[in-house]
Design an enzyme around this catalytic site. Sequence first.
Site, PDB file in Angstrom:
ATOM      1  N   GLU A  86      30.507  47.292  16.922  1.00 34.65           N
ATOM      2  CA  GLU A  86      30.654  48.052  15.678  1.00 34.65           C
ATOM      3  C   GLU A  86      30.501  49.551  15.888  1.00 34.65           C
ATOM      4  O   GLU A  86      31.006  50.362  15.100  1.00 34.65           O
ATOM      5  CB  GLU A  86      29.646  47.563  14.621  1.00 34.65           C
ATOM      6  CG  GLU A  86      28.183  47.892  14.894  1.00 34.65           C
ATOM      7  CD  GLU A  86      27.456  46.843  15.727  1.00 34.65           C
ATOM      8  OE1 GLU A  86      26.219  46.783  15.645  1.00 34.65           O
ATOM      9  OE2 GLU A  86      28.126  46.087  16.454  1.00 34.65           O
ATOM     10  N   CYS A 136      24.647  40.852  19.665  1.00 35.09           N
ATOM     11  CA  CYS A 136      23.348  41.109  20.287  1.00 35.09           C
ATOM     12  C   CYS A 136      22.415  39.913  20.034  1.00 35.09           C
ATOM     13  O   CYS A 136      22.591  38.863  20.625  1.00 35.09           O
ATOM     14  CB  CYS A 136      22.769  42.431  19.779  1.00 35.09           C
ATOM     15  SG  CYS A 136      21.441  43.079  20.832  1.00 35.09           S
ATOM     16  N   HIS A 145      27.200  46.022  21.112  1.00 38.64           N
ATOM     17  CA  HIS A 145      27.401  46.373  19.703  1.00 38.64           C
ATOM     18  C   HIS A 145      28.787  46.976  19.508  1.00 38.64           C
ATOM     19  O   HIS A 145      28.945  48.203  19.487  1.00 38.64           O
ATOM     20  CB  HIS A 145      26.326  47.358  19.240  1.00 38.64           C
ATOM     21  CG  HIS A 145      24.972  46.755  19.091  1.00 38.64           C
ATOM     22  ND1 HIS A 145      24.538  46.177  17.918  1.00 38.64           N
ATOM     23  CD2 HIS A 145      23.948  46.609  19.982  1.00 38.64           C
ATOM     24  CE1 HIS A 145      23.305  45.709  18.085  1.00 38.64           C
ATOM     25  NE2 HIS A 145      22.931  45.955  19.328  1.00 38.64           N
TER      26      HIS A 145
END
Length: 544
Positions: free
Chosen positions: A518, A382, A516
């Site tokens: 994750e 990001c 993102h």
Amino acid sequence: MARFIFITGGVVSSLGKGLMAASLAALLQARGYRVRIRKFDPYLNVDPGTMSPYQHGEVYVTDDGAETDLDLGHYERFTGVPGRQSDNITSGRIYQTIIQKERRGDYLGATVQVIPHVTDAIKEFARADVDDLDFVLCEIGGTVGDIESLPFMEAIRQLRNDLGRGNSIFVHLTLVPYIAAAGELKTKPTQHSVRDLTSLGIQPDVLVCRCERPLPDNERAKIALFCNVPKEHVIPALDASSIYAVPLQYHEEGLDEAVLSAFGIEPKEEPELSRWTEIMDRLENPEGEVTIGVVGKYVGLLDAYKSLHEALVHGGIANRVKVHIRWIDAELFEQDEAEIAAQLEPMNAILVPGGFGERGSEGKIAAVKFARERKVPYFGICLGMQMACIEGARNTAGIAAASTTEFGPTDEPVVGLITEWMTESGLQKREAGGDLGGTMRLGAYDAVLSGNSHAATIYGGIAISERHRHRYEVNAGYKDALEKGGLVFSGMSPDGELPEVVERPDHPWFVGVQFHPELKSKPFDPHPLFASFIEAAVNQSRLV
């Protein structure tokens, strides 16, 4: 009909209700049941989207664009069941909905009150979209006795009657502290917590007791006697070596059997827990280790990067290596340039995560430059991708004034406010100075990767879908200049307008992503980007 498990907490916060809920769901799932977990948050924010990470930790984003509590990340990581908007509700959203109805006249002149209107709204939320489930676990945020949680406690008390006793149970998580001076565990806080709970009309069916020492059998019996639960329904919960050991630990203590017993269900067979034993084998028996430097803004509170931390651990699981994470305050590099080499030279790889605001940005850009010049594996997420583009513009594309409009007016807006983008529901538009809450590009969006790119190799294909949370984008108008400087745009939105992935082909491992990743990583299914990043860190460690 779905059965409901209501999870409450007492004595103090941070005992691990979310982790316990996720572990219990994983155990039920391992027995073949279909599960979903929901979180009731008593605070008045509509969602955590406008809350500081230092106040509330990370904001977890679902595929459908909900900004939710970080516990939903635990739920997804432990069960693999994607979270959604309907899995997290706050007092703020409940009251917002009720007031909107009142303003429209939907209540036909009735006096709007906590009971029945607020409690009915909470019950409606709890029971929505559960037809295809065996168990719905509902975690109540906060601790028993909090003023703001009282409507939720009343709602679940009513739900017990609505659903019938065979279709709902209460699990209460409490603390059994060890008093060093006395040399013993004390059960009184648990007794008081259960007393407070029963004063609200809720009698727990299962007690989970957090303790740092083994709970003696006589103390277990004492808790059962004073709290009016069967002794076998008093479950000790000791600290674990890893959060991924917790499902195995709870199973050993009999939590899943106690819950099924409370429902009157006879367990047919042992749960299939091989995925958890394999995860723990990889964690406890690594074949190497790497150190990752995370250069961020919120390093003072690790919950601000909870999903990121876990995704790095998952990358270690995929490669059977132990991952050491060094959290580095980006502002250090702005105050003392000598700190850059001192802090980053020992790292096997460098990661710059997402964030908002100008503070620490120049330090992040310095970290990108170090990774690029020293050929250290770099992963930008990001804002980390945006900083990589600004660093590339300044130092390899000759655009010295490159910056982002997030930090103020600039003549070279390599990164700028995204004002419109396409979604499945149509064109979305935003304006500078508008509301902050819920106005970002949120949720899962498709992207297309270049067929010959490093990213496509990592993913094993060119069509991907990842979750976003941002309001600024890399300006595609600078694409040609950046690519001449060696930074290739290897992933774009399907319409070709929004950059999603950048990389440096002349670098061992240099990838920036606007999304993102994750948020979609799991211990039993590590995200390919994190698995590849840790693999690159392993290779880097062998060069030292």
